[in-house]
Design an enzyme around this catalytic site. Structure first.
Site, mmCIF file in Angstrom:
data_model
loop_
_atom_site.group_PDB
_atom_site.id
_atom_site.type_symbol
_atom_site.label_atom_id
_atom_site.label_comp_id
_atom_site.label_asym_id
_atom_site.label_seq_id
_atom_site.Cartn_x
_atom_site.Cartn_y
_atom_site.Cartn_z
ATOM 1 N N GLU A 175 0.839 -1.194 0.000
ATOM 2 C CA GLU A 175 0.000 0.000 0.000
ATOM 3 C C GLU A 175 0.882 1.254 0.000
ATOM 4 O OE1 GLU A 175 -3.894 1.681 2.404
ATOM 5 O OE2 GLU A 175 -2.483 0.420 3.494
ATOM 6 N N LYS A 209 -8.696 3.526 -3.075
ATOM 7 C CA LYS A 209 -9.288 2.971 -1.857
ATOM 8 C C LYS A 209 -10.639 3.627 -1.615
ATOM 9 C CE LYS A 209 -7.772 1.840 2.870
ATOM 10 N NZ LYS A 209 -6.635 1.985 3.816
ATOM 11 N N CYS A 265 -5.389 -2.866 2.508
ATOM 12 C CA CYS A 265 -5.442 -2.817 3.960
ATOM 13 C C CYS A 265 -6.820 -3.192 4.506
ATOM 14 C CB CYS A 265 -4.995 -1.423 4.400
ATOM 15 S SG CYS A 265 -4.459 -1.256 6.108
#
Length: 336
Positions: free
Chosen positions: A48, A130, A164
């Site tokens: 990430e 995201k 995540c």
């Protein structure tokens, strides 16, 4: 219809980013791509916001203290249509290796936690964001939309990616599974923040989330992670207390099969390197025969997901109504 005859070799990265240095980050990315290709990998996955590194300053002190990091961070975030991302595309083409790249995307003055998928031909197939930045990430990064919950056709079949704690969102996972995903990239930062104090941020929970994704969706999961080395700790931790909060290490790269099995030997959490695994999609058929939550193991009469996967425009241009003629205006007055 998905093809379950794919066999290939995959690699996941465990390494420290080149903090707040986009040029250096690209150079290290290409070096790791080269190492992965030499190891026989057809695809390599990065953590990430690998470029320019995860903004650990968000977790360590006040907003006033954080402000010294924000501008350098944004200056070293990537434009996916810019020359630095193009260098990674060229390297992918030259090496014949596909790349899942995690990076901070700068779109004018805004930043987003992004992932691009670059094919072995050097062509970027997609850039996703995201959907919901986690906790303090929301002070720096904007949100994606439904179009970022995507599974695309690649040389490796149906391929998707999340970042995540998107792996803790049950509806997001179900939307991914419903798109016929076969290969998934679960990208993470390091698991070293508040080590031993906040269990939910540690490796046991988050490695477990990547494994659960694999077995729940019957997909292969590449799970790259970054780590915090001396350079990262020196940059973000200006006191002994902050060094305690942001420990060295935190690397836990893994590769999981669709039955939840670990396919790669882990490397120590303070060491840089790559983990490799050979992938055979026939294993997906065996796993789905037991339980397919979007197929024979579903109950749409009881549970259904509403999923809006469209991209949302920030500005919708609508033409103004044509002006009324003098005659019509007069007629309206008379009628009134």
């Amino acid at each position: 219809m998905s093809d379950y005859t794919h066999t290939f070799r995959a690699a996941a990265v465990q390494a420290e980013p080149v903090w707040n240095d986009a040029e250096g980050g690209v150079e290290k990315t290409i070096a790791l791509m080269t190492e992965a290709a030499r190891g026989g990998a057809d695809i390599v996955a990065f953590p990430e916001v690998w470029i320019p590194g995860y903004p650990w300053f968000l977790w360590l002190d006040s907003v006033a203290w954080q402000s010294q990091f924000v501008v350098p961070y944004l200056q070293n975030s990537l434009d996916p249509s810019g020359p630095l991302h193009a260098r990674i595309e060229k390297a992918a083409r030259d090496l014949g290796i596909a790349v899942s790249l995690g990076f901070s995307e700068r779109d004018r003055g805004s930043a987003y936690i992004a992932q691009s998928f670059i094919g072995r031909d050097g062509v970027t197939r997609t850039v996703r964001r995201k959907l919901k930045p986690t906790h303090v990430e929301r002070t720096l990064f904007g949100e994606g939309d439904g179009s970022d919950i995507q599974v695309i056709d690649t040389d490796f079949g149906r391929t998707g990616a999340l970042h995540c704690w998107e792996h803790l969102q049950p509806l997001a996972k179900y939307a991914m599974f419903s798109q016929g995903e076969q290969l998934h990239v679960a990208a993470w930062p390091s698991f070293s923040i508040f080590e031993g104090a906040v269990h939910a941020l540690g490796p046991e929970v988050n490695v477990g989330a990547a494994r659960q994704y694999a077995v729940e969706g019957q997909v292969f999961v590449l799970s790259p992670t970054a780590l915090v080395g001396e350079a990262g700790q020196a940059l973000f931790a200006d006191s002994d207390l902050k060094k305690q909060f942001l420990a060295l290490g935190g690397g836990h790269a893994r590769i999981f099969g669709p039955d939840g099995r670990s396919l790669a030997e882990p490397i120590p959490p303070t060491d840089e390197g790559l983990v490799f695994a050979d992938i055979d999609y026939a294993a997906i058929l065996a796993a789905k025969n037991a339980a397919d939550p979007v197929g024979h193991y579903s109950r749409p009469d009881v549970f259904r997901l509403y999923f809006d996967g469209s991209r949302k425009a920030k500005v919708v241009d609508r033409p103004l109504s044509p002006p009324a003629s003098a005659e019509s205006e007069l007629a309206e007055l008379v009628d009134g």
